[in-house]
Enzyme design. Sequence first.
Site, short mmCIF file in Angstrom:
data_model
loop_
_atom_site.label_atom_id
_atom_site.label_comp_id
_atom_site.label_asym_id
_atom_site.label_seq_id
_atom_site.Cartn_x
_atom_site.Cartn_y
_atom_site.Cartn_z
CD GLU A 50 6.03 -12.36 -26.89
OE1 GLU A 50 6.98 -12.29 -26.07
OE2 GLU A 50 5.42 -11.36 -27.32
CG PHE A 112 7.52 -0.12 -34.71
CD1 PHE A 112 8.56 0.10 -33.82
CD2 PHE A 112 6.31 -0.57 -34.20
CE1 PHE A 112 8.40 -0.11 -32.46
CE2 PHE A 112 6.13 -0.77 -32.84
CZ PHE A 112 7.19 -0.54 -31.98
CD GLN A 113 6.42 -4.23 -32.02
OE1 GLN A 113 5.30 -4.51 -32.39
NE2 GLN A 113 6.78 -4.20 -30.74
CE LYS A 162 -2.85 -4.38 -37.53
NZ LYS A 162 -2.49 -3.25 -36.67
CG MET A 475 25.41 -29.64 -15.72
SD MET A 475 25.94 -31.15 -14.89
CE MET A 475 24.53 -32.20 -15.14
#
Lengths: 562, 163
Positions: A50, A112-113, A162, A475
Amino acid sequence: MVEMSGSQALIHALEKEGTTIVFGMPGGANLPMYDELTRSNIRHVLVRHEQSAAHMADGYGRIKRKPGVCFATSGPGATNLVTGIGTAYMDSAPMVAITGQVPRAMIGRDAFQECDIIGICTGITKYCFQPRSAAEIPEIVKKGFYLAESGRPGPVLIDIPKDVQQEVSDVTFPELIRIRGYSPHVDPDIDQVARAVELLLKAERPMIMAGGGVHISCAFHELQALAELLMIPVVTTFKGKGAFPENHPLALGPIGMHGHAEANKLIIESDVLLAIGARFSDRSVGKFDEFGQAMKIIHIDIDPAEIGKNKQVDVPVVGDVRASLRALVKMLTKRVAKKGGDCPWLKHINEVRESMKSVYKDHPREITAKKSLKKLRELLPSEAIVTTEVGQCQMWTSLFFDIIQPGTFFSSTGLGTMGFGFPASIGAKAAKPEVPVVDIAGDGSFNMTENSLAVTVNDNLPVIVFLMNNQSLGMVAQWQRLFYNRRYIGIDLKGGPDFVKIAEAYSAQGIRAQSMDELDKAIRTALKSDVATVIDIPIDPEEDVFPFVAPGTGLKDMITAA
Amino acid sequence: MAWNIISALVENKPGVLFRVSNMFRARNFNIESLSVGPTEQSDLSRITVTVDSDEHVTEQMVKQLRKLIDVVDVTRLQVSDTVYRELALIKLKAVDPSSRMEIINLANVFRGKIVDVSKSTIMVEITGTPDKIDAFKSLVEHYGVIQLARTGVSALPRGVLYE
């Protein structure tokens, strides 16, 4: 009023905003909106992480100058977006990120999530919304797009539970919205413009510092008109790179930590500095207290909070950069005829420019970052879009790759996000498929989001990765070399991977270029290719970026060699 | 450094206080006191912030507050033209009758109210400027402060015309 589900309302509202492409990844909590996408003409680009979805939306948004859209599910999907949202926020890039959330009744129960993505993103977005009913969605989407693209642009998050996506409700799509706490200042105050005019006319050693705001408001023409009217030399911040053609006689290039030596030297000699859409970041001006003590500063910015944030200024002009520059040029044209190029200040500028040529040392190897970038410039058409990763590759680009056509360059300049350039270049390609798009990369950064190679192939978005490979975090290694007495730790990337094979594994094209001849051929091949090409260019791990203004020091203390 | 009162009208909806306080934290601005409550308009709340900061930092706070989408209006109140008050509840130790009497007398002098008494404690409600509350507190401290709660400053400019 029509009856539809929250997801239908969302997709319809996106279509009404002109969204034609969405970058994202589905998961449990955003399946309803994905299901609705199957019934829409909006193109979906499936990412492999993502973070890349957010960077693609960012790159797309910067080129289109309207919000890029990314989708992610709740929890880890949403947190994976965070780096990309933060990157867009720091660079004022328009973006609308849409996340799924657990159902309303589960919020706050550590489901969950579940994660409090609004709590996480509040400080790195212009605004976050969480519709609590399907009926709210059309207005929220409209407000979200308006906020993301107006004023000082930035990312907006819409987090949709949802069950709100699934809820069927009567919805209306408003034509007008009102946000009473938000009204961007577009037109500048004429009195302030007049004060700026007076200062500029009195200046003996004027200088323009053009920042990212010139890109955002597309004020390239106005900037050039002003510079040429008064014959004012132009430096840019790094974000402003390419706001002014870098082959123009008045162009001095970027200032700052890895700015051009002549730009850093001359900006502090100026008596009137016109800062345009720039925020006086530490990377641009060095030590805040030391910068600009002896000069008068005019500061044009659309964000009033930028005035006086890092630097107290003499004349603030709050307004859109383009509108403000137009007002300035209009008022100036009435007062002066176009200046000639024979004043002592310009003579001095040219002398300094000549004397600084010796600062840029050539590295002894046959193939170096500097030479590679010069070759790339030679072969790449001026309308090609160029972005970078972060680190030495980025700073070499600052120094050795001139942007000729304004608006064709962008980079993660504020947050400095490694892994940004490649997915962002894919987003840019989606926005403007007709021009070549190049990500100037290092191996450390490219490694972070290289799985987007799958996207370039599957979604037919062929970009070029110009990979200057020093098999290290260059760097960081340079800082350890300079400031930590060569005590190297955590910089060795000799384990690979072999980037040519990586490209081939994704059915893209990989070419290794070990000489300038091979590089020439590789660039020509890549420009003709219809798949993404990774040009792997092995360079010396000890090729440093100079000049260099060490962190916490002033521009006058520029280091020119090790 | 100077004492400043900043008054912000904000949308009356969930999450706004978080956005405001989060901005102060993220920008490294120090809040001395913050109070929030409803206003004459049901859809707006007023947040009153007091800060001890120098001029340009205070200006930045105001600008950063204005930048927040949920903030509708921000005013810096001039201390001399402003009515500002704070309320404190102070629960003091008061076991013997003489200290109890002394506390009641002091509270009267400060126009405070005795709002709760038990066998061993006495609670004073006092309203005024933060200085007045500080002064009362320092006068009664030696009895033993068991608990103290202050609301933070609420403020409105004097006069009739506003906003």
